[in-house]
Design an enzyme around this catalytic site. Structure first.
Site, mmCIF file in Angstrom:
data_model
loop_
_atom_site.group_PDB
_atom_site.id
_atom_site.type_symbol
_atom_site.label_atom_id
_atom_site.label_comp_id
_atom_site.label_asym_id
_atom_site.label_seq_id
_atom_site.Cartn_x
_atom_site.Cartn_y
_atom_site.Cartn_z
ATOM 1 N NE ARG A 94 -1.015 -3.057 -2.393
ATOM 2 C CZ ARG A 94 -1.988 -2.754 -1.561
ATOM 3 N NH1 ARG A 94 -3.134 -3.261 -1.935
ATOM 4 N NH2 ARG A 94 -2.107 -1.732 -0.972
ATOM 5 C CE1 TYR A 229 3.723 -0.052 -7.276
ATOM 6 C CE2 TYR A 229 2.383 -1.881 -6.569
ATOM 7 C CZ TYR A 229 2.797 -0.744 -6.247
ATOM 8 O OH TYR A 229 2.964 -0.102 -5.047
ATOM 9 C CE LYS A 238 1.110 -4.920 1.833
ATOM 10 N NZ LYS A 238 2.002 -3.919 1.468
ATOM 11 C CB CYS A 281 -2.653 5.912 5.815
ATOM 12 S SG CYS A 281 -4.108 5.850 4.751
ATOM 13 C CE LYS A 283 1.656 0.260 6.688
ATOM 14 N NZ LYS A 283 2.712 -0.315 5.714
ATOM 15 C CG ASP A 298 4.511 -3.084 3.878
ATOM 16 O OD1 ASP A 298 3.669 -2.364 4.136
ATOM 17 O OD2 ASP A 298 4.311 -3.839 2.664
ATOM 18 C CG ASN A 393 1.932 3.851 -5.781
ATOM 19 O OD1 ASN A 393 2.471 4.159 -4.261
ATOM 20 N ND2 ASN A 393 1.870 2.596 -6.041
ATOM 21 N NE ARG A 426 -4.608 8.839 2.805
ATOM 22 C CZ ARG A 426 -3.569 10.052 2.695
ATOM 23 N NH1 ARG A 426 -4.105 11.345 2.215
ATOM 24 N NH2 ARG A 426 -2.406 9.834 2.271
HETATM 25 C C1 SPV Z 1 1.370 -0.989 0.226
HETATM 26 O O1 SPV Z 1 0.743 -0.599 -0.930
HETATM 27 O O2 SPV Z 1 0.699 -1.127 1.204
HETATM 28 C C2 SPV Z 1 2.783 -1.299 -0.040
HETATM 29 C C3 SPV Z 1 3.065 -1.565 -1.250
HETATM 30 O O3 SPV Z 1 3.389 -1.282 0.831
HETATM 31 S S1 SPV Z 1 2.649 -2.853 -2.097
HETATM 32 O O4 SPV Z 1 3.969 -3.898 -2.202
HETATM 33 O O5 SPV Z 1 1.987 -2.537 -3.414
HETATM 34 O O6 SPV Z 1 1.726 -3.407 -1.234
HETATM 35 MN MN MN Z 2 2.099 -1.988 2.545
#
Ligand code: SPV
Ligand code: MN
Length: 635
Positions: A94, A229, A238, A281, A283, A298, A393, A426
């Site tokens: 991201r 990405y 997100k 971290c 999850k 998520d 990643n 963390r």
């Molecule tokens: C995160 O980075 O928290 C994810 C992947 O779950 S993303 O879709 O990039 O947000």
């Molecule tokens: Mn996430």
């Protein structure tokens, strides 16, 4: 009604030259004019050669899968169902800098949030999207966030020119076309417009300097361009999450960056937990603990249903991190990722049709194909830095349904009742591995709002920088931050019996040697302890930062869950309350909210100060800066 029909006909007429008869029929079955307007406007702007409307039928899904391969956005791997997709070297996570809120004049967002004037941002991103789909197909997908036909449901439409994105969405989200055909003309839904932009011969976006991800919250539209990405391009992950946070705040529920899992307790009972952790971290690893069930990894929507907190997964798949998944630490996922089923791997190393990632528990090949093209051991980037075989990643995308530990309540329209909520980051220095808050407010403030973490590879930029990551949604918060804290505080006050709140920390280190004090599997013991706490089956000690486990209980759990002896010395090291580090943490958190969050509620400062006073008092009483857990009384 006539007006609606006219509007739909006008839009259909405008896009008619670009769609097939069959797709025209699919679109005509929808009676929500804003859907047709969005498609027509997107087509007008991006100028695709063709528009494909997906109705989620098996033929359409098969077509999307096939096109992802035919165009070269994905390549088949040796294992049936497995494919690989590569993002460009500057598109591996991201991108905070490129992601901005479009703020209308006169509106306010916290300083901590990246933003741009709405008119200026719209002009910029639309300029970049102009003609971006020339010669390509614009794929239109309908999705349903949360279980369909439920209190949780949010609908969405995405227009994209990436078959990889469309394919990922099929694995990650529930189908929405049918719901749209039954929807009222004024149904609310989210919109996402994405284009990968200019591509190179490997079908990778090249204009990374023109990458933009703009969130127009006043219209519930997301624009994403020059990126592939998934965190930037799969709009319903997100990006829609940011819009959901706004909606939740307006309506008094919670949209959270949380996994949801069923934890099995004594006598066959199952207790559901939701857990917020910043990216990378722990999850997903928590939700995938062997013997427990995963309902989400998520994004959780949490609502007050009959004065009870109930949670549902916005998604129905996982876009997860591969690094560290091996048969020892993550046996369930490892098995799925090495068996025939539908998986999209991204940014791994590929050799002889097999994907490799860091920490997979075997030696990696000395060459192969990765996100930089042909890779060999010793290859360096333009700055002379060694390029790793697979990106840290590197990720996989799978449907939750292929997992044998997928929770059967995944599609329950009223979600599952939450027994507990965890917050973890963390934090190498201050918080103990697991503790329970004294009450809802203490948990929301001291574990949620005060969540500190070190940056990871999941976002583009420097790793290991400590920062506040409020409730693990710092990257996604789309409203003034104080308002979000208030919404959380109020949510708990309206519940008959709020879920217990726990703070967890898988990353505590020895202050002298810097070594981690726990192994990755220890989290299973903490989770089982929390489950027992929800049912009052074990006691606790009252420490200044929360209620902490007693040695005897953990010793039994270590034996039972991991078949390991747990020494008193380990317990003491892990659960010693570090007064100086905890006081310093409170200082940082206070400073952050005083300086960066103009609307932080007074309650936050009061609760943080109470924690400070408890720490100071404990130090005075014991005469120690580092207070061993046995010195704290049982509750
Ligand atoms: C995160 O980075 O928290 C994810 C992947 O779950 S993303 O879709 O990039 O947000
Ligand atoms: Mn996430």
């Amino acid at each position: 009604m006539q007006q609606i029909i006219d509007e739909i006909s006008k839009c259909l007429k405008a896009i008619r030259p670009r769609i097939s008869e069959k797709d025209y029929v699919k679109l005509s079955a929808i009676k929500v004019p804003r859907v047709h307007q969005f498609i027509a406007e997107s087509a007008e702007l991006c100028n695709p050669e063709r528009i494909f409307i997906s109705d989620d039928s098996p033929e359409d899904i098969a077509y999307i899968r096939r096109m992802a391969i035919e165009t070269g956005e994905e390549k088949p791997l040796a294992m049936p169902g497995h494919t690989v997709h590569f993002d460009g070297p500057y598109d591996q996570g991201r991108d905070r800098e490129a992601t901005k809120y479009l703020v209308p004049k006169g509106d306010y967002l916290s300083k901590a949030l990246n933003q741009i004037d709405r008119d200026e941002g719209l002009a910029e991103v639309k300029g970049l999207l102009k003609d971006s789909m020339k010669g390509r197909t614009m794929i239109v997908r309908f999705v349903c966030l949360g279980p369909p036909n439920s209190v949780f449901t949010i609908l969405g439409v995405q227009c994209t020119d990436s078959w990889y994105v469309a394919h990922s969405e099929y694995l990650l989200f529930r189908p929405g076309y049918k719901t749209f055909t039954k929807a009222d003309p004024d149904t609310h839904f989210l919109r996402v417009l994405h284009s990968s932009g200019r591509l190179n011969e490997n079908m990778v976006s090249v204009d990374h300097d023109k990458k933009r991800v703009y969130i127009d919250y006043s219209e519930d539209i997301i624009y994403s361009v020059n990126t592939q990405y998934a965190g930037n391009s799969v709009g319903f992950k997100k990006l829609a999450f940011r819009l959901a946070i706004r909606k939740a705040n307006q309506e008094g529920w919670l949209a959270e960056h949380m996994m949801i899992m069923g934890v099995h307790g004594p006598g066959g009972r199952k207790t559901y937990f939701a857990g917020a952790f910043p990216s990378a971290c722990g999850k997903t690893a928590t939700a995938m603990l062997p013997g427990e069930t995963i309902l989400g990894d998520d994004i959780a929507y949490i609502r007050n249903v009959g004065s009870v907190a109930r949670a549902a997964n916005a998604e129905c798949g996982i876009f997860g991190i591969l690094q560290g998944i091996n048969s020892h630490d993550d046996p369930v996922l490892y098995k799925v990722l090495t068996s025939p089923c539908e998986v999209i791997f991204s940014n791994v190393l590929v050799k002889d049709g097999k994907p490799y990632w860091l920490g997979m528990g075997c030696e990696l090949p000395k060459d192969g194909i990765n996100y930089t093209g042909y890779w060999w051991e010793g290859k360096r980037d333009e700055n002379g830095e060694p390029i790793p075989p697979a990106h840290k990643n590197a990720r996989y995308t799978v449907s939750l349904k292929v997992l044998e530990n997928c929770d059967p309540e995944l599609d329950n329209p009223i979600g599952v009742e939450l027994g507990g909520i965890m917050y973890g980051g963390r934090d190498s220095k201050a918080y103990v591995p697991v503790q329970q808050s004294f009450n809802w407010e203490h948990g929301i403030i001291c574990y949620g709002a005060a969540l500190e973490t070190e940056t990871t590879f999941a976002i583009v930029g420097k790793e290991g920088i400590p920062e506040i990551n409020m409730m693990s949604i710092q990257d996604f918060i789309s409203i003034p931050m104080g308002q979000n804290i208030r919404n959380n505080l109020n949510f708990g006050k309206k519940l008959k019996k709020p879920p217990l709140i726990f703070g967890v920390n898988y990353f505590l280190r020895d202050l002298k040697t810097g070594e981690y004090l726990n192994s990755p599997r220890d989290k299973h013991v903490w989770v089982k302890w929390m489950e027992l706490r929800v049912h009052n089956d074990v006691g606790a000690r009252v420490a200044p930062t929360g209620l902490i486990p007693k040695y005897e209980d953990l010793r039994l759990l270590f034996k039972k869950v991991l078949n390991r002896e747990y020494s008193k010395a380990d317990y003491t090291k892990q659960f010693t309350i570090r007064v100086p580090e905890n006081l310093a943490k409170i200082e940082r958190v206070e400073r952050f909210y005083r300086e960066k969050v103009a609307d932080a509620p007074e309650e936050l400062f009061i609760i943080l100060n109470q924690q400070r006073e408890r720490l100071v008092e404990a130090r005075e009483k014991s005469g120690m800066d580092y207070i061993p857990p046995e010195l704290f009384e049982e509750e």
